[in-house]
Design an enzyme around this catalytic site. Structure first.
Site, PDB file in Angstrom:
ATOM      1  N   ASP A  94       0.752  -1.305   0.066  1.00 54.36           N
ATOM      2  CA  ASP A  94       0.012   0.087  -0.113  1.00 54.36           C
ATOM      3  C   ASP A  94       0.734   1.399  -0.018  1.00 54.36           C
ATOM      4  O   ASP A  94       1.917   1.107   0.613  1.00 54.36           O
ATOM      5  CB  ASP A  94      -1.003  -0.146   1.310  1.00 54.36           C
ATOM      6  CG  ASP A  94      -1.603  -1.011   1.370  1.00 54.36           C
ATOM      7  OD1 ASP A  94      -2.445  -1.616   0.439  1.00 54.36           O
ATOM      8  OD2 ASP A  94      -1.513  -1.733   2.442  1.00 54.36           O
ATOM      9  N   ASP A 153      -1.638  -2.489  -4.774  1.00 54.43           N
ATOM     10  CA  ASP A 153      -2.586  -2.812  -3.690  1.00 54.43           C
ATOM     11  C   ASP A 153      -3.428  -1.835  -3.471  1.00 54.43           C
ATOM     12  O   ASP A 153      -3.973  -1.337  -4.095  1.00 54.43           O
ATOM     13  CB  ASP A 153      -1.987  -3.844  -2.401  1.00 54.43           C
ATOM     14  CG  ASP A 153      -2.372  -4.384  -1.482  1.00 54.43           C
ATOM     15  OD1 ASP A 153      -3.798  -4.274  -1.906  1.00 54.43           O
ATOM     16  OD2 ASP A 153      -2.005  -4.561  -0.640  1.00 54.43           O
ATOM     17  N   ASP A 184      -4.557   1.589   3.521  1.00 56.90           N
ATOM     18  CA  ASP A 184      -5.336   0.516   4.470  1.00 56.90           C
ATOM     19  C   ASP A 184      -5.027   0.802   6.021  1.00 56.90           C
ATOM     20  O   ASP A 184      -3.993   1.081   6.543  1.00 56.90           O
ATOM     21  CB  ASP A 184      -4.643  -0.751   4.235  1.00 56.90           C
ATOM     22  CG  ASP A 184      -5.332  -1.207   3.053  1.00 56.90           C
ATOM     23  OD1 ASP A 184      -5.820  -0.713   2.303  1.00 56.90           O
ATOM     24  OD2 ASP A 184      -4.735  -2.542   2.573  1.00 56.90           O
ATOM     25  N   ARG A 223     -13.858   0.310  -2.709  1.00 58.95           N
ATOM     26  CA  ARG A 223     -13.373   0.472  -1.419  1.00 58.95           C
ATOM     27  C   ARG A 223     -12.991   2.064  -0.939  1.00 58.95           C
ATOM     28  O   ARG A 223     -11.948   2.652  -0.918  1.00 58.95           O
ATOM     29  CB  ARG A 223     -12.059  -0.210  -1.238  1.00 58.95           C
ATOM     30  CG  ARG A 223     -12.356  -1.861  -1.342  1.00 58.95           C
ATOM     31  CD  ARG A 223     -11.032  -2.635  -1.196  1.00 58.95           C
ATOM     32  NE  ARG A 223     -11.093  -4.098  -1.422  1.00 58.95           N
ATOM     33  CZ  ARG A 223     -10.300  -5.064  -1.147  1.00 58.95           C
ATOM     34  NH1 ARG A 223      -8.941  -4.759  -0.792  1.00 58.95           N
ATOM     35  NH2 ARG A 223     -10.607  -6.325  -1.521  1.00 58.95           N
TER      36      ARG A 223
END
Length: 440
Positions: free
Chosen positions: A220, A259, A263, A318
């Site tokens: 990430d 990715d 996160d 997301r």
């Protein structure tokens, strides 16, 4: 009158005023000048400004002494500054764009690694879809891939200590290919930086991921892992020069090398993400990374996160997907394009409150797809506007996707908010003020 463009959105404003004046006029927040302005690198998160302000608040490295203030222009300098002084308060000023890619993918490959050999051994025709690659020995193509990925991992990840502020200087500061690790520490501020997503040089083929298999990648741009009191403010996250549209296909699947952008996992808590731009990406923000019992034991009661005044533009999904956490998302602008999947993912024990947001959708995207039900959880979604019209997101979702009925009524009510702007004004305010280079 004149036309003004902010982050790709066109707005109309009075010629004599810029975006700043327009924002103040719309929100009514213009105030007399403060007697003393605090420099951006010494600023702390304001009281009541989201979950990051809870309990002890978030001050980062604001208390740093002169010996722990650094200006860095290279990846090595940045890592050295992070390591110096342990958890003593520190300020790291990033000047210009720092390339964390190093000398390139070939330099990370261990002796013997050969991508063509990898493709030959694990092709669906040769390997099938019934067994994953986890038990492949170290000298196999998969073992050599793992070792190569470990070399890249060690290079591009940077671990942020407690009591740290990282701030970009000027309008062009940031990182290319870096993975910022905010892991098991407290009190971190990251501001005014552009992040170009890391490109995983060695994605793994998983033959068992869906019926057709999938390529899975690491890294990430930033991960908040078991950390507390984190403020992410006025940053820009994109895929930069390597959008998914440029990636090749192998075994009929996209060779996914990205990715997430941000996160928040493993019991992380008290996070405020404000005035950021998240753009041009697929799987953007994950809050809680598993439904498993072991994950639930860590995440339940944590993952308290606030998103406000962020621009989410040209994303697939997301924004965020939520498990377990009490997530407050208000005054954000979501701009969808073709290829859009959803914005809010409603996952296991998620406790999402989504209010006073604006959504700009093309004709090809229906409002019912803004919400995506993954598991049974209630949520609150009041006073949201879609293409300028007030829209009950839950009712529209349930009408358009009756097989995934959602239930209104979250189990909590947010109290940690400063200003709340009218949802109709959010596109103008956010598009002009969010992202790196707009910090004042």
């Amino acid at each position: 009158m004149r036309t003004q463009k902010c982050h790709g959105r066109v707005i109309t404003a009075v010629a004599a005023v810029g975006c700043t004046a327009l924002v103040l006029a719309v929100t009514g927040t213009a105030q007399a000048a403060a007697p003393r302005r605090v420099a951006p690198d010494r600023q702390v998160l304001a009281a009541n400004d989201g979950w990051g302000a809870a309990t002890t608040g978030t001050s980062g490295g604001a208390a740093a002494d002169a010996a722990h203030v650094y200006t860095v222009t290279t990846w090595d300098q940045f890592k050295a500054a992070l390591a110096d002084g342990g958890s003593a308060p520190k300020i790291i000023r990033v000047k210009g764009t720092i390339d964390a890619d190093g000398p390139g993918c070939d330099s990370f490959a261990v002796p013997g690694y050969d991508f063509d050999a990898y493709l030959a051994k694990y092709s669906p025709e040769a390997w099938g879809h019934s067994t994953n690659l986890d038990n492949e020995p170290d000298d196999s193509p998969e073992g050599l891939r793992r070792a190569s990925q470990a070399q890249q991992d060690a290079y591009i990840k940077a671990y942020v200590p407690a009591n740290t502020t990282i701030v970009g200087i000027g309008k062009d500061a940031g990182f290319k290919g870096a993975s910022l690790q905010i892991k098991a520490v407290d009190n971190v501020i990251v501001r005014n930086l552009s992040f170009e997503s890391p490109l995983d040089c060695f994605p793994q083929w998983d033959p068992t991921d869906t019926a057709d298999g999938n390529w899975n990648s690491e890294y990430d741009s930033a991960v908040i892992y078991g950390a507390t009191h984190v403020w992410m403010d006025h940053n820009t996250f994109t895929d930069g020069d390597h959008p998914d549209s440029t990636l090749p296909y192998y075994f009929g699947r996209i060779y996914e090398q990205h990715d997430g952008e941000l996160d928040i996992v493993k019991g992380a808590d008290y996070v405020t993400a404000s005035w950021n731009v998240f753009a041009d990406h697929d799987k953007t923000i994950l809050i809680g990374n598993s439904d498993s019992a072991s994950t639930a034991a860590v995440d339940r009661g944590h993952l308290k996160v606030t998103f406000h005044h962020n621009l989410f533009s040209n994303l697939v999904e997301r924004a965020p997907r939520v498990r377990f956490g009490q997530v407050d998302s208000y005054n954000n602008h979501f701009v969808a394009e073709d290829g859009y999947g959803y914005s809010y993912g409603i996952g296991t024990e998620s406790q999402l409150v989504a209010e006073h947001n604006a959504f700009t959708l093309p004709d090809t995207v229906k409002a019912g797809s803004i919400l995506k039900k993954w598991n049974e959880s209630t949520l609150t979604a009041d006073d949201n506007y879609v293409n300028g019209e007030p829209t009950d997101l839950i009712a529209v979702h349930n009408a358009q996707i009756p097989a995934e009925t959602l239930t209104a009524g979250s189990t909590w009510t947010p109290t940690l908010r400063t200003r709340i702007d009218p949802a109709q004004a959010v596109p103008r305010i956010v598009d002009c003020g969010a992202g790196a280079g707009h910090l004042r």
